[in-house]
Design a protein around this motif. Structure first.
Motif, PDB file in Angstrom:
ATOM      1  N   GLU A 219       0.857  -1.183   0.000  1.00  0.00           N
ATOM      2  CA  GLU A 219       0.000   0.000   0.000  1.00  0.00           C
ATOM      3  C   GLU A 219       0.899   1.242   0.000  1.00  0.00           C
ATOM      4  O   GLU A 219       1.798   1.354   0.835  1.00  0.00           O
ATOM      5  CB  GLU A 219      -0.903   0.007   1.232  1.00  0.00           C
ATOM      6  CG  GLU A 219      -1.863   1.169   1.213  1.00  0.00           C
ATOM      7  CD  GLU A 219      -2.931   1.081   2.291  1.00  0.00           C
ATOM      8  OE1 GLU A 219      -4.078   0.719   1.972  1.00  0.00           O
ATOM      9  OE2 GLU A 219      -2.594   1.365   3.454  1.00  0.00           O
ATOM     10  N   VAL A 221       1.364   5.137   0.635  1.00  0.00           N
ATOM     11  CA  VAL A 221       0.721   6.245   1.356  1.00  0.00           C
ATOM     12  C   VAL A 221       1.595   7.496   1.242  1.00  0.00           C
ATOM     13  O   VAL A 221       2.825   7.414   1.185  1.00  0.00           O
ATOM     14  CB  VAL A 221       0.440   5.915   2.848  1.00  0.00           C
ATOM     15  CG1 VAL A 221      -0.530   4.749   2.987  1.00  0.00           C
ATOM     16  CG2 VAL A 221       1.710   5.648   3.650  1.00  0.00           C
ATOM     17  N   GLY A 276       0.234   7.701   6.601  1.00  0.00           N
ATOM     18  CA  GLY A 276      -0.364   8.695   5.719  1.00  0.00           C
ATOM     19  C   GLY A 276      -1.592   8.113   5.064  1.00  0.00           C
ATOM     20  O   GLY A 276      -2.083   7.054   5.475  1.00  0.00           O
ATOM     21  N   SER A 277      -2.068   8.791   4.033  1.00  0.00           N
ATOM     22  CA  SER A 277      -3.266   8.319   3.336  1.00  0.00           C
ATOM     23  C   SER A 277      -2.886   7.729   1.996  1.00  0.00           C
ATOM     24  O   SER A 277      -1.958   8.196   1.332  1.00  0.00           O
ATOM     25  CB  SER A 277      -4.250   9.468   3.147  1.00  0.00           C
ATOM     26  OG  SER A 277      -4.632   9.915   4.412  1.00  0.00           O
ATOM     27  N   LYS A 278      -3.688   6.737   1.633  1.00  0.00           N
ATOM     28  CA  LYS A 278      -3.436   5.951   0.427  1.00  0.00           C
ATOM     29  C   LYS A 278      -3.375   6.848  -0.815  1.00  0.00           C
ATOM     30  O   LYS A 278      -4.176   7.778  -0.949  1.00  0.00           O
ATOM     31  CB  LYS A 278      -4.592   4.954   0.292  1.00  0.00           C
ATOM     32  CG  LYS A 278      -4.269   3.760  -0.531  1.00  0.00           C
ATOM     33  CD  LYS A 278      -5.392   2.755  -0.482  1.00  0.00           C
ATOM     34  CE  LYS A 278      -5.154   1.793  -1.621  1.00  0.00           C
ATOM     35  NZ  LYS A 278      -6.102   0.732  -1.697  1.00  0.00           N
ATOM     36  N   THR A 279      -2.437   6.528  -1.687  1.00  0.00           N
ATOM     37  CA  THR A 279      -2.320   7.311  -2.920  1.00  0.00           C
ATOM     38  C   THR A 279      -1.770   6.449  -4.051  1.00  0.00           C
ATOM     39  O   THR A 279      -1.206   5.385  -3.816  1.00  0.00           O
ATOM     40  CB  THR A 279      -1.414   8.545  -2.692  1.00  0.00           C
ATOM     41  OG1 THR A 279      -1.470   9.382  -3.832  1.00  0.00           O
ATOM     42  CG2 THR A 279       0.039   8.166  -2.453  1.00  0.00           C
ATOM     43  N   GLN A 287      -3.589  13.834  -3.367  1.00  0.00           N
ATOM     44  CA  GLN A 287      -3.925  13.362  -2.021  1.00  0.00           C
ATOM     45  C   GLN A 287      -3.644  14.503  -1.045  1.00  0.00           C
ATOM     46  O   GLN A 287      -2.501  14.847  -0.805  1.00  0.00           O
ATOM     47  CB  GLN A 287      -3.083  12.115  -1.678  1.00  0.00           C
ATOM     48  CG  GLN A 287      -3.209  11.607  -0.271  1.00  0.00           C
ATOM     49  CD  GLN A 287      -4.633  11.406   0.200  1.00  0.00           C
ATOM     50  OE1 GLN A 287      -5.220  12.298   0.801  1.00  0.00           O
ATOM     51  NE2 GLN A 287      -5.202  10.240  -0.078  1.00  0.00           N
ATOM     52  N   ASP A 289      -5.041  14.882   2.233  1.00  0.00           N
ATOM     53  CA  ASP A 289      -5.436  14.634   3.622  1.00  0.00           C
ATOM     54  C   ASP A 289      -4.400  15.225   4.584  1.00  0.00           C
ATOM     55  O   ASP A 289      -3.203  14.955   4.457  1.00  0.00           O
ATOM     56  CB  ASP A 289      -5.562  13.116   3.836  1.00  0.00           C
ATOM     57  CG  ASP A 289      -6.104  12.788   5.222  1.00  0.00           C
ATOM     58  OD1 ASP A 289      -6.439  13.734   5.976  1.00  0.00           O
ATOM     59  OD2 ASP A 289      -6.183  11.589   5.552  1.00  0.00           O
ATOM     60  N   SER A 291      -5.180  15.213   8.139  1.00  0.00           N
ATOM     61  CA  SER A 291      -5.663  14.900   9.492  1.00  0.00           C
ATOM     62  C   SER A 291      -4.501  14.564  10.436  1.00  0.00           C
ATOM     63  O   SER A 291      -4.569  14.811  11.639  1.00  0.00           O
ATOM     64  CB  SER A 291      -6.689  13.764   9.449  1.00  0.00           C
ATOM     65  OG  SER A 291      -6.207  12.715   8.644  1.00  0.00           O
ATOM     66  N   ASP A 292      -3.414  14.011   9.871  1.00  0.00           N
ATOM     67  CA  ASP A 292      -2.232  13.715  10.691  1.00  0.00           C
ATOM     68  C   ASP A 292      -1.616  14.996  11.265  1.00  0.00           C
ATOM     69  O   ASP A 292      -1.083  15.005  12.371  1.00  0.00           O
ATOM     70  CB  ASP A 292      -1.187  12.960   9.847  1.00  0.00           C
ATOM     71  CG  ASP A 292      -0.809  13.716   8.588  1.00  0.00           C
ATOM     72  OD1 ASP A 292      -1.680  14.402   8.015  1.00  0.00           O
ATOM     73  OD2 ASP A 292       0.362  13.655   8.187  1.00  0.00           O
TER      74      ASP A 292
END
Ligand SMILES: Cc1cc2nc3c(=O)[nH]c(=O)nc-3n(C[C@H](O)[C@H](O)[C@H](O)COP(=O)(O)OP(=O)(O)OC[C@H]3O[C@@H](n4cnc5c(N)ncnc54)[C@H](O)[C@@H]3O)c2cc1C
Ligand SMILES: O=C(O)[C@@H]1CCCC=N1
Length: 388
Positions: A219, A221, A276-279, A287, A289, A291-292
């Motif tokens: 994955e 991220v 992190g977020s998926k990319t 991407q 995001d 929120s982190d």
């Protein structure tokens, strides 16, 4: 320059792992081609930026073992090239004293006799000013740890590879792989043949492996690489001997938070969230995001009172995660002359020299210097614990 040719080995991807692999192969007098899709240097993958943490503090003994030799290999490269790549700062590890993560790290350091200092609450602020250690948290320092100069490393290792006669072709994307006793690699520019192939394509690993009928559970991220301004410039600086740190878990997060002393941007300390977020690596900038960053702001306000809890710079970098956060270092299941180095899960840079050595050994059909079972592809059929 010729756009086709025969090589002992082709390495795809000139990030830290491919560059060290190519260098090791050239050291063994193998005619080696290193292919990179972007113009070098670039900042689209996982190996760019000025700094990375190097440490022996791990939850698993096998990583700490590998780091013993790896430190020597880093020093060897520094001597060979006459360049400074590592600066010792120590690594402060903080986390709930009784938690599994924190205790495992402490045990591994003790078992392997790694020099360390345990900081109790009463002496903590004497040693580490400007940090609030949470109630119930333990703190220790892996004194062998420090900072690696990342961009300088890539320039150095690629330069050494070329001095040994290795060929780098950048701005040349691999578009097809035809496995066989002689592997055929097509790029945007030409066609090459080699007895063996090493794929170290970072976040693009699965895109390339699709050409060979294999997909790994990876994955990708996007990491927001955040720099935070010191209220008093220099108070968390490398010059003042402030250490790197890892907070294994805290009030704000079960995910690790880590940081490096201010250095590359004077007055700014790098503190990041270890997820992190998926990319898609080709769509990284879409991407958005953050929120982190909110989590980091709360953590910094509470534990690093000398930093302004608002990021001054946010850069981007990619992690390629495996389900257990351990690497993939293995042969392709169907082709013994294709070797894969992938899934470095946000902690692979420090291992670059040893990964290079291991992938070189695999591609030459030699017995690897370490037990590679934690890194085999077949483990994905069974469940395992995660790495730091
Ligand atoms: C923010 C951040 C912080 C980190 N901190 C640490 C740390 O403190 N300590 C640590 O040890 N590790 C750390 N890491 C992890 C470490 O940086 C990575 O594990 C490592 O850089 C992975 O290197 P790689 O060579 O596998 O991937 P990459 O650097 O991405 O290299 C892969 C290369 O392959 C090329 N490529 C892909 N497809 C093709 C193709 N078709 N044709 C030609 N070329 C291709 C890409 O362009 C790229 O250059 C961090 C990572 C990030 C993102
Ligand atoms: O690998 C490292 O040392 C850093 C810090 C801890 C989390 C991941 N990367």
């Amino acid at each position: 320059m010729s756009t086709s040719g025969d090589f002992d080995c082709i390495v795809i991807g000139a990030g830290v792992q491919g560059s060290f692999t190519a260098y090791q192969l050239a050291k063994k007098n193998k005619k080696t081609l290193l292919l990179e899709q972007f113009v070098l240097p670039h900042s689209r993958g996982s190996s760019h930026g000025q700094t990375r943490i190097i440490r022996k503090a791990y939850e698993q003994n096998f990583y700490t073992h590998m780091m013993e030799e790896c430190y020597e290999l880093w020093a060897q490269l520094e001597r060979e090239a006459g360049v400074k790549l590592y600066r010792q700062t120590g690594l402060l590890v903080m986390g709930p004293e009784k938690s599994e993560n924190y205790q495992n790290i402490k045990d591994t350091l003790q078992t392997n006799k790694v020099p360390m200092v345990v900081l109790t609450h009463d002496i903590f602020s004497q040693h580490i000013p400007n940090v609030n250690l949470a109630k119930g948290d333990g703190a220790l320092v892996d004194t062998t740890a420090g900072v690696l100069f990342a961009d300088r490393t890539l320039k150095t290792v690629q330069g050494q590879f070329q001095k040994l006669g290795g060929v780098i072709r950048d701005n040349e994307k691999v578009t097809d792989i035809k496995p066989g006793p002689v592997v055929r690699v097509s790029t945007s520019v030409g066609v090459y043949h080699a007895k063996s192939l090493v794929i170290t394509a970072g976040p693009w690993a699965n895109k390339l492996l699709a050409n060979t009928g294999l997909q790994l559970p990876l994955e990708v991220v996007k990491i927001n690489v955040c720099y935070w301004k010191e209220k008093v410039p220099g108070s968390y600086s490398m010059k003042q001997r402030f250490p790197c740190f890892v907070q294994t878990e805290c009030l704000e997060s079960k995910v690790h938070i880590y940081g490096l002393p201010s250095n590359e941007y004077p007055g700014l300390m790098k503190v990041c969230y270890h997820m992190g977020s998926k990319t898609d690596p080709d769509q990284r900038d879409l991407q958005k995001d953050r929120s982190d960053i909110e989590i980091l702001q709360h953590y910094i306000a509470r534990c690093f009172p000398g930093l302004i809890p608002e990021p001054a710079i946010v850069e981007s970098c990619l992690y390629t995660l495996t389900p257990d956060h351990h690497f993939v270092l293995d042969y392709h299941p169907a082709y013994s002359n294709i070797v894969i180095g992938a899934g470095f899960s946000g902690h692979g840079f420090k291992f670059g020299p040893i990964i290079g050595k291991l992938l070189c050994e695999l591609s030459l059909g030699e017995v690897p210097s370490y037990d590679l079972s934690p890194f085999h592809i077949r483990r994905f059929q069974s469940k395992r614990n995660s790495a730091l």
